[in-house]
Design a protein around this motif. Structure first.
Motif, PDB file in Angstrom:
ATOM      1  N   ALA A   1       0.834  -1.207   0.000  1.00 25.15           N
ATOM      2  CA  ALA A   1       0.000   0.000   0.000  1.00 25.15           C
ATOM      3  C   ALA A   1       0.870   1.259   0.000  1.00 25.15           C
ATOM      4  CB  ALA A   1      -0.939  -0.006   1.205  1.00 25.15           C
ATOM      5  N   LYS A   2       1.932   1.260   0.789  1.00 24.94           N
ATOM      6  CA  LYS A   2       2.847   2.403   0.834  1.00 24.94           C
ATOM      7  C   LYS A   2       3.570   2.576  -0.504  1.00 24.94           C
ATOM      8  CE  LYS A   2       3.572   1.994   5.790  1.00 24.94           C
ATOM      9  NZ  LYS A   2       4.482   1.548   6.850  1.00 24.94           N
ATOM     10  N   LEU A   3       3.989   1.470  -1.078  1.00 23.87           N
ATOM     11  CA  LEU A   3       4.678   1.532  -2.374  1.00 23.87           C
ATOM     12  C   LEU A   3       3.759   2.085  -3.455  1.00 23.87           C
ATOM     13  CD1 LEU A   3       6.689  -1.824  -2.280  1.00 23.87           C
ATOM     14  CD2 LEU A   3       7.624   0.496  -2.232  1.00 23.87           C
ATOM     15  N   LYS A   4       2.526   1.638  -3.451  1.00 19.86           N
ATOM     16  CA  LYS A   4       1.561   2.120  -4.451  1.00 19.86           C
ATOM     17  C   LYS A   4       1.341   3.625  -4.305  1.00 19.86           C
ATOM     18  CE  LYS A   4      -0.885  -2.264  -5.046  1.00 19.86           C
ATOM     19  NZ  LYS A   4      -0.407  -2.636  -6.345  1.00 19.86           N
ATOM     20  N   GLN A   5       1.274   4.126  -3.071  1.00 20.79           N
ATOM     21  CA  GLN A   5       1.121   5.567  -2.856  1.00 20.79           C
ATOM     22  C   GLN A   5       2.330   6.339  -3.387  1.00 20.79           C
ATOM     23  OE1 GLN A   5      -1.363   7.600  -1.862  1.00 20.79           O
ATOM     24  NE2 GLN A   5      -2.572   5.735  -2.043  1.00 20.79           N
ATOM     25  N   ARG A   6       3.521   5.813  -3.139  1.00 18.47           N
ATOM     26  CA  ARG A   6       4.734   6.460  -3.649  1.00 18.47           C
ATOM     27  C   ARG A   6       4.735   6.458  -5.181  1.00 18.47           C
ATOM     28  NH1 ARG A   6       9.825   4.082  -0.474  1.00 18.47           N
ATOM     29  NH2 ARG A   6      10.903   5.590  -1.818  1.00 18.47           N
ATOM     30  N   GLU A   7       4.289   5.357  -5.752  1.00 11.99           N
ATOM     31  CA  GLU A   7       4.196   5.276  -7.212  1.00 11.99           C
ATOM     32  C   GLU A   7       3.204   6.280  -7.777  1.00 11.99           C
ATOM     33  OE1 GLU A   7       4.624   1.398  -9.754  1.00 11.99           O
ATOM     34  OE2 GLU A   7       3.510   1.001  -7.902  1.00 11.99           O
ATOM     35  N   ILE A   8       2.069   6.410  -7.115  1.00 14.93           N
ATOM     36  CA  ILE A   8       1.049   7.370  -7.559  1.00 14.93           C
ATOM     37  C   ILE A   8       1.643   8.776  -7.609  1.00 14.93           C
ATOM     38  CG2 ILE A   8      -1.094   8.516  -6.850  1.00 14.93           C
ATOM     39  CD1 ILE A   8      -2.056   5.701  -5.885  1.00 14.93           C
TER      40      ILE A   8
END
Length: 188
Positions: free
Chosen positions: A49-56
């Motif tokens: 979830a944290k990685l996806k936010q950083r990617e966004i």
């Protein structure tokens, strides 16, 4: 064209089974390119979830024209989480926006393919790689990658694989030629 002929052409050119048989993409939908079963992500749900936010945030930067910043953000993710396939996939897209060398883009897509644990990421990586290879004039490898992307359910890859399939193209030419001969009166 008769109804029967129309149905035959439809089966030849739109039947997923026939198209997949010709293109070699019919078997093993849930395996990677080496035939081994897919495995679960190496990261827990909270980390993902944290990685996806950083990617966004990185993708948003690229969409706002801050491509260098997006590449830096994605590189930071990759350094911290070297098995996170989606970051490689997105960095490859950012490299393409920068007009980076094709080898740099393909290297990231190869890493994404190697690390991918889900069909969406894997399908996207194969499809992007196919597009780059096609632009470089490497039709055979492009077709292979489109076929692999199609196996993963990528709709762009499915369409492209069926259009790029050399057997389907040849069959289409033969059917077109036969139909012309049938409908053109002989002058004998």
């Amino acid at each position: 064209m008769s109804t029967r002929d129309s149905k035959l052409v439809d089966v030849l050119f739109t039947s997923e089974f026939v198209r997949d048989q010709i293109s070699g993409t019919y078997s093993a939908y849930n395996t990677d390119q080496h035939g081994s079963p897919k495995h679960e992500s190496v990261y827990d749900k909270s980390t993902l979830a944290k990685l996806k936010q950083r990617e966004i945030h990185a993708v948003a930067a690229a969409e706002q024209g801050q491509v260098d910043d997006a590449v830096k953000q994605l590189t930071d993710i990759i350094v911290e989480y070297p098995s996170y396939a989606s970051a490689y996939n997105n960095r490859a897209q950012a490299y393409r926006l920068q007009d980076a060398s094709s080898s740099r883009v393909i290297a990231d897509l190869d890493c994404a393919i190697k690390c991918a644990h889900d069909d969406q990421t894997l399908g996207q990586a194969y499809t992007q790689k196919a597009i780059v290879l096609k632009a470089l004039g490497n039709q055979d490898d492009a077709f292979f990658n489109f076929s692999q992307g199609a196996k993963c359910g990528n709709s762009v890859a499915k369409t492209a694989a069926s259009k790029e399939n050399p057997y389907a193209k040849l069959c289409g030419q033969m059917v077109s030629q036969a139909m012309k001969q049938l409908h053109t009166p002989s002058r004998d």
